[in-house]
Scaffold this motif. Structure first.
Motif: not given
Length: 430
Positions: A3-4, A67-71, A78-80, A89-91
């Protein structure tokens, strides 16, 4: 699985800490990370988290499955989108969904179309027209730069002179492209309150409400900050207000499913004002709040990785949220001078001692590790000390006891986090 987590603040430390506690986590990366995440995850300081192709290349190289995007900035960039298109999979929502935070005009029009109660507003590209609308509303009035302005660009103007000055500042280029469009809106009254929800397939799975303290100094004095402390749940929220906020969050989630090109998969953050007419939406954010995350996640008993993956894969029916029947209070320890100029590289002591208190977690935000492993300050908001308690008073007392055990030069914090709410709704003049 591997996980990132993208980000470097207290929010990301809280997310990473809960992810690390899951038996489903194998390798955990945090980019760029901070001095706290370095203790249990692999920091990736060189990764450019707003570059979707760079994040994708790293995820593929390290066999990252989630991948879990914080900010907010990587979401708006558009990273997701880049990750989802490659099958990872991206949150976090795509760039279109992130416009709920990235553009206040986009967000207000979304609310207007979908019957979400909010303040009257106008959106302008011309200073004279914006000033005229402010005059029409009368003071107090709120002036907002339309785009992302790093937590700045919002002024609650007590006089029309202040409103005109704030409008002129936006159009002067002080906030770059974020101020090219200005939103002017009526000033609502009442306590503020945040409600976060996991959103997927048009469903909102609401978390407990939280209440942040934005002003730098006690008594809600001084400049706005990123948040000086928080607690959850919120004792002044009535059952009717709680139900209304939950209905509004579900209303918004259903609207994302109708209007957006792709499914909104992530957190939707509702910033509410508890007005005499009922809860009204001040703003949406497209990610977890900071410091709200640091008081909400410690109460979550469901495996966070299960929740994040179910959201990322569009499986909201598989989510069963369970919460500890406890209160959480978080106090931010900041550098002297914050939110203005401050020093970095000052040694920090006592974090381990504070964390040994029952129910206490010390979340790192503006911290870094020296070459010999020492912990030093590296930002304005340095730490968030969170305590769980069986009562609101117990949680507050425990959090402040832990704060006294941590030392660094110039440490500043508010000694009144939660004090107003403990006095009841009448403390807001109601």
């Amino acid at each position: 699985m591997n996980i990132l987590v993208l980000g470097s603040g207290g929010r990301e430390h809280a997310l990473a800490r809960s992810i690390a506690d899951s038996p489903r986590t194998d390798r955990l990366f945090v980019a760029p990370g901070n001095g706290g995440t370095a203790a249990f995850a692999q920091n990736v300081p060189q990764l450019s988290i707003e570059d979707g192709q760079a994040v994708l290349a790293f995820a593929q190289r390290e066999d990252v499955q989630l991948v879990v995007v914080g900010p907010e900035a990587p979401l708006v960039a558009g990273v997701a989108d880049a990750l989802r298109q490659a099958g990872i999979d991206v949150f976090g929502p795509d760039a279109q969904g992130a416009q709920l935070e990235g553009s206040k005009t986009f967000s207000k029009r979304f609310m207007e179309r979908n019957g979400i109660p909010t303040a009257a507003y106008g959106s302008f590209t011309d200073a004279a027209a914006a000033r005229g609308f402010a005059d029409q509303l009368g003071a107090p009035v709120v002036v907002k730069a339309d785009g992302l302005a790093a937590g700045k660009g919002v002024v609650v103007a007590g006089t029309l002179e202040e409103a005109h000055a704030a409008i002129d500042e936006c159009f002067s280029g002080a906030f770059g492209q974020a101020g090219a469009v200005v939103v002017v809106e009526e000033c609502l009254t009442g306590p503020e309150c945040s409600m976060l929800a996991f959103v997927s397939q048009g469903r909102a799975l609401c978390m407990a409400p939280a209440q942040d303290h934005k002003r730098a100094f006690e008594g809600d004095a001084g400049p706005n900050t990123g948040g000086m402390g928080c607690y959850s749940p919120v004792p002044i929220v009535s059952d009717d207000e709680l139900a209304a906020m939950q209905r509004i969050m579900q209303q918004a989630a259903e609207a994302t499913a109708r209007e957006f090109d792709h499914d909104y998969r992530g957190v939707l953050y509702g910033g509410f004002m508890l007005t005499p007419e009922g809860p009204k939406m001040l703003e949406f954010n497209a990610r977890f709040g900071d410091p709200e995350t640091q008081v909400v996640l410690p109460r979550l008993r469901t495996d966070l990785v299960d929740v994040l993956q179910a959201v990322a894969q569009g499986r909201p029916d598989d989510i069963r949220l369970e919460w500890a029947d406890q209160w959480a209070v978080g106090v931010v320890l900041a550098s002297a001078g914050y939110p203005g100029a401050y020093r970095k590289g000052l040694p920090i002591a006592g974090c381990d001692e504070a964390a040994q208190l029952e129910g206490v977690t010390v979340y790192h935000a503006g911290t870094a590790r020296t070459a010999d492993g020492g912990l030093v300050t590296a930002g304005g908001r340095v730490l968030c000390v969170t305590a769980l308690g069986d009562t609101f008073e117990d949680a507050r007392a425990c959090a402040y006891s832990a704060c006294t055990r941590i030392e660094f030069e110039g440490k500043q914090f508010r000694a009144d986090i939660g004090e107003r709410a403990a006095r009841g709704r009448h403390a807001w003049g109601e």
